[in-house]
Each structure stands twice: as structure tokens, then as C-alpha cells.
Design an enzyme around this catalytic site. Sequence first.
Site, PDB file in Angstrom:
ATOM      1  N   CYS A  19     -47.433  40.518 -30.258  1.00 43.95           N
ATOM      2  CA  CYS A  19     -46.724  39.292 -30.600  1.00 43.95           C
ATOM      3  C   CYS A  19     -47.145  38.127 -29.712  1.00 43.95           C
ATOM      4  CB  CYS A  19     -45.226  39.496 -30.420  1.00 43.95           C
ATOM      5  SG  CYS A  19     -44.594  40.894 -31.318  1.00 43.95           S
ATOM      6  N   ARG A  50     -54.986  38.125 -31.237  1.00 49.09           N
ATOM      7  CA  ARG A  50     -54.205  39.172 -30.582  1.00 49.09           C
ATOM      8  C   ARG A  50     -53.765  40.261 -31.556  1.00 49.09           C
ATOM      9  NH1 ARG A  50     -52.007  37.304 -25.640  1.00 49.09           N
ATOM     10  NH2 ARG A  50     -50.324  38.791 -25.854  1.00 49.09           N
ATOM     11  N   TRP A 106     -46.034  41.376 -34.353  1.00 49.09           N
ATOM     12  CA  TRP A 106     -46.692  42.664 -34.572  1.00 49.09           C
ATOM     13  C   TRP A 106     -45.553  43.669 -34.690  1.00 49.09           C
ATOM     14  CZ3 TRP A 106     -47.562  47.180 -31.433  1.00 49.09           C
ATOM     15  CH2 TRP A 106     -48.613  47.979 -31.863  1.00 49.09           C
ATOM     16  N   ASN A 154     -40.941  38.276 -27.606  1.00 43.55           N
ATOM     17  CA  ASN A 154     -41.933  39.335 -27.374  1.00 43.55           C
ATOM     18  C   ASN A 154     -41.266  40.409 -26.525  1.00 43.55           C
ATOM     19  OD1 ASN A 154     -43.792  37.727 -28.618  1.00 43.55           O
ATOM     20  ND2 ASN A 154     -45.079  37.404 -26.804  1.00 43.55           N
ATOM     21  N   GLY A 155     -41.558  41.663 -26.821  1.00 45.90           N
ATOM     22  CA  GLY A 155     -40.961  42.750 -26.040  1.00 45.90           C
ATOM     23  C   GLY A 155     -40.024  43.566 -26.908  1.00 45.90           C
ATOM     24  N   GLU A 213     -66.228  55.907 -24.754  1.00 47.60           N
ATOM     25  CA  GLU A 213     -66.150  54.483 -25.060  1.00 47.60           C
ATOM     26  C   GLU A 213     -66.891  54.160 -26.368  1.00 47.60           C
ATOM     27  OE1 GLU A 213     -64.406  52.122 -24.280  1.00 47.60           O
ATOM     28  OE2 GLU A 213     -65.514  50.301 -24.732  1.00 47.60           O
ATOM     29  N   LYS A 273     -65.063  52.529 -29.594  1.00 53.30           N
ATOM     30  CA  LYS A 273     -65.509  51.280 -30.218  1.00 53.30           C
ATOM     31  C   LYS A 273     -65.683  51.488 -31.713  1.00 53.30           C
ATOM     32  CE  LYS A 273     -64.697  48.852 -27.911  1.00 53.30           C
ATOM     33  NZ  LYS A 273     -64.272  48.954 -26.535  1.00 53.30           N
ATOM     34  N   GLU A 314     -62.229  52.126 -33.592  1.00 54.32           N
ATOM     35  CA  GLU A 314     -61.245  51.036 -33.664  1.00 54.32           C
ATOM     36  C   GLU A 314     -61.687  49.897 -34.568  1.00 54.32           C
ATOM     37  OE1 GLU A 314     -60.247  49.234 -29.898  1.00 54.32           O
ATOM     38  OE2 GLU A 314     -62.313  49.242 -29.262  1.00 54.32           O
ATOM     39  N   HIS A 339     -68.434  74.975 -26.944  1.00 49.05           N
ATOM     40  CA  HIS A 339     -67.081  75.545 -26.859  1.00 49.05           C
ATOM     41  C   HIS A 339     -66.199  75.115 -28.033  1.00 49.05           C
ATOM     42  CE1 HIS A 339     -68.024  77.145 -22.952  1.00 49.05           C
ATOM     43  NE2 HIS A 339     -68.475  75.954 -22.591  1.00 49.05           N
ATOM     44  N   LYS A 372     -54.445  42.801 -29.024  1.00 50.11           N
ATOM     45  CA  LYS A 372     -55.313  42.558 -27.878  1.00 50.11           C
ATOM     46  C   LYS A 372     -54.649  42.950 -26.569  1.00 50.11           C
ATOM     47  CE  LYS A 372     -58.909  41.254 -25.672  1.00 50.11           C
ATOM     48  NZ  LYS A 372     -59.986  42.243 -25.665  1.00 50.11           N
TER      49      LYS A 372
END
Length: 609
Positions: A2, A27, A74, A100-101, A482, A486, A489, A505, A604
Site C-alpha cells: 500500500c 510498489r 494491496w 498502511n499496515g 536467486e 527472479k 516472480e 538426492h 516492492k
Amino acid sequence: MCGIVGYIGTRDAGPILMDCLKRLEYRGYDSAGVGVIQEDRLELRRSAGKIAELERVLGQRPVRGRAGIAHTRWATHGRPSAANAHPHSDCASSVAVVHNGIIENHRPLRRALESQGHRFGSQTDTEVIPHLIESRQGEIETATQEAVRELEGDYALGIISRRDPGKLVAVRSGGPPLIVGFAPDGLFLTSDASAILPYTREVLSLEEGEMAVLSGEGVRLATFDGRTVDRSPTRVPWDAETAQKGGFPHFMLKEIWEQPRAIRDTCGGRADLEAGEVRLADLGLEAGALARVRRIVLVACGTSWHASLVGKHVLESLCRVPVEVDVASEYRYRPPIVDPETLTVAISQSGETADTLGAVRESRSRGSKVVAVCNVVGSSLARESDGVLYTHAGPEIGVASTKAFTSQLAALDLLAIHLGRARGTLSPDSARALLRELADIPRLAGDLLGRADALLEIGSTLRTSASVLYLGRGIQYPLALEGALKLKEISYIHAEGYPAGEMKHGPIALIDRTVPVVAIAPQGRLYEKTLSNVEEVKARDGRVIAIASEDDREIAGKADHVFRLPRTSELLLPILTALPLQLLAYHAAVLRGCDVDQPRNLAKSVTVE
Ligand code: F6R
């Protein structure tokens, strides 16, 4: 996550708020809204979906006024819809709140308010706030002060009211950041300074438990219990231009290309090549204190966690001190074994990640000193740590982290060299040699990017895959994680990173011609072993994309595609390995038509748990 913006001043608030809101689009959000005091009315416009939809609504029903608030949401409590979008209001449409929160105790509060006759129009936790304010008398700041005493949780709030049309109230408790901006023709409120940069770079961050009243008389800052706070604004080091795309089709691609500059800026002025020393002015720990450290704990989330895993290798090699790495959301609830002889290093691009902040508080409560590796000056993490090592990557707008990651790796290299010197485990000559190689990394990264066209073709081979496996060993294993992160996402292709030796394994069962394998196999201590793993893949008809050293003659006969890395120290090589992995994911995602800068469901900066 948010985003909040607010404005009060001499200009029409609507267009300014919409302009600022668009700068928060990166964001990630799923609905948006704006509220303005228009004459003696409160006018709210809200919509689900992108800001363009909100603009359409405003085109049909414009708003005008000199004070307003706006928000990108969001979804957490309640699905993305116009009714759940902020601002939220009370029964009499007298107060509007953006938030926000998370309000943890919203359910009992809502039940109590409903029993008093309040009517709710959304499923959100936020809506209890305007109703709580409505039920209090007095000026808006007094009513707000009383209302927030009822709230449990983390929140940043922007509030306007018909009661006091000349005021905008800001409240911060816990994680989410909130910043006041000072412009010649008005005052701003935002959760992210980059939203207001075209208007002002003079900002003041609210601390936890503070409240600000913005009005024609300026900014009045106080604690929740009414004590006046006197703090001067600071200047944001970025301008609006720096935060834009600069001719690239996506922020992510621009940020990938900015890496040579970001790494150079992160190291610049810190490496003393003559002396073989690193100068870290804001570390907050003297050489004596560093020498006494018996253990290091690295805490972070996501990509920053991958940087920590690389950091462990470098710190253990150069400082001969045990290093533990933990995902911040796990660490904070374990309970961890930490004491004053443990140094905690918290790594975060944004400096606002709730889990990382929680881990830092946990460490500090057990007597550990905390150093933040962080990209945002004045962020919550920087303020809550004993010392800070800023990465100078510049604003990172693309949701997928790229230049912040490689800058974190460079910063951790500096930290390890500094610590190694302070502890006497690294000689001046060895430090000098490493620092010289580190100083050359931006040039090598620039050369590598100059050859990056080949990655478009290789990336296109991933486009139709359902699943991709990334393999690496030793210090390159975190790069496999990583690379996989990438890809998943931004392209939504399933991908997994594995230590190459673990293949036999279990994951080897996945291998056939439909599952490409990205093998990170630079020459070095573990090269032969990784090569054997590549052969195991080929023996099962797997398709191999190898990231290998420039002078490796053997690999071409074993892989279907090879992208070559320049030679540098094994400890520093992960910085260069990251670049082709980022570009592979970028090209695959663009070719699949994905929104690479704002991938679905992602934010973000994750300021809630
Ligand atoms: C992935 C990504 C995230 C972040 C994570 C931590 O590309 O960007 O995994 O790395 O959310 O964020 P910071 O570093 O801001 O704490």
C-alpha cells in the site's frame, strides 16, 4: 504494498495527488482511491484495478479542493474492490482515512462500533478508524489521538476531516513509514519519498508513536501523549529524474544496466587501496568491538536473504568467524540464540521490511549490536540499527530486485574485508588484492552487459517451459536460488534453485527434455564437481544452459547454451553471475507478455507480516 499520499496547500489537491499516486504504482497494488475536502463536503473516489481506472472515475466525477489524501491498496482484509479501496469514511462522511499496515484488533472494535449503531461499508480492518474518530468530540487531532489509543497493530495513517478542513493529520505506529514533505506551495504526506520528489526533496520522517498536523501554519509534530517534538527536515539524495525509466522499456532493464554504476558508487570512497583498508564511517562499531565479535547472524528476506547466503561465504573465508544466516520471518519467532558477542547484520533494500525489522528488534532485545546494509537513507531499519552500511544503488523501482542485490553483495564484501582487517585474519596485502579486484568489477560488469544480446535468444528457450531447475555449488548456490526466484516472480514459470550436489538426492527425478537446467559452473574449486552434475543432466536428455568461465573449453561440449563470465576472485564472482541470471528471467518474462516491473501479487516493500 500500500502507498499513501496527501497534500494540503494553495494548489488544487486532486491533480497533485494523482501525479504522486502514479509514482507509487511500482510498489504493486490492486485498487486505488482519493479523498478531497471540497467546500464543506468530503468527496471520495475509489476504484478496483489500476490508477488509470481511478482516473476514468475522476474524469466522470471530478474533485476540487486544497486538502486531500490518496492511496494505492494491496489487499489484505477483503478482496480488491471499490468498496474496500481507501480512503475509508465514517457514517456521516465527515472523516476520511488512508492506512498502511494492519489493525490487529479490528474485529472486536468493529463489533463494539456496530453495537453502537455504526454502519460499515467495507470488509477492511481500516474502516474502524474513521468510525472511532467519528465517535470522539473535539478537534480532529484530539479525536484522532483518542481513537488511536484503541488500536493494536502497525499503522501509518493520513486523515482529513470536514470538522477541520484546513488540517491533514498523519499518524505512525510501528512498521509502515510515513514522511512529511515541505514544498513552497504546500505540505505533502507520503509513505515513500519517491512519490513527492518532483515537488520537494525536503522531508521529515515520522518516528514510531508520533503524530503530525499539517496546516497553513506549518507542521506540528508530537508524540501520541502530546509531547511536542522538534526535528529538522533532511534532504533526499535522489531527484525525480533518477527515479524514472530513462529510455528503457522497463525499470527492471534500466536497473540491470545501472549495476556497474551502482556497484562503483557502493564501493566509492570506502576502499583505501594504498592502505589495504576499508573505511565505513557509519558502521557504529570500533575496531576493538569488531575484534571481540564471536559470531555473526545475517537476517533478511527474499533476494536480500540470498545476498546474506553469499555474505556468509565471504565473511567466514575472510574473518574466520562462524556466520549464521536466517530468513527474518523465521528468526524472529524461534527464539534465536543471540548475545552481546553476536553481531547481527540485517540486509534490506527498502529498510522497511516488517519481518527484517522484527528480527532486528529481537536481536537488540538480547543485547546484540545491529548493523544494517540498506539502500534507503533514513529508513526505519537504518534508524533502528546501531550502525549502517548504505548501498548506493539509487532508487530501485522494479519490484524484482536487481541492482540492490549486487550492491548488497559489494557492500558485504567491503564489510568482510573491513572485519577481516580489524580481526587480523586478513593481511593488508590480501585486502589490497581483493579491493583491487572489487574496484574492477564495475568494468567487468559493463563488458558483460555489452555481450548480453545472447541472453535474449537463450531466454527465449525458457519461455514455454513449465519448470526450470537452477544448480550451483558453494558460493554460487545462493545464485541458483536467486536465478530461480527472479524467473518465478516475473515470468510465473515454476523454478527451483538447488545445490548441484543435492540433485541425485531427489530433483534428478524431474529431469527430461522439457525441464531446462541452468547450471552455474564457473571454474574454481568446485568446477569439476559441478561439471559431473551437468553430465548427469545430459545423460537424462536434459537441456543445459551453462553460466561458465570465459576460457572454459570443456563446457561447450556438455551444454546446449553457454554464457561466459569474466575471470575474477571466486569470492567476488557472484556479483557477475547475477547479471545473466537477471537477464534470462527478464527476457523470458517479456516474451511471455508479463508485467515485469509490477508482477502479480507482489509488492516492492513488504511492510506487513
Ligand atoms: C525479489 C525481491 C524480494 C525482496 C524482499 C526483501 O526480487 O525483491 O524478495 O528482496 O521482499 O525486501 P528488502 O530487501 O526491501 O527487505
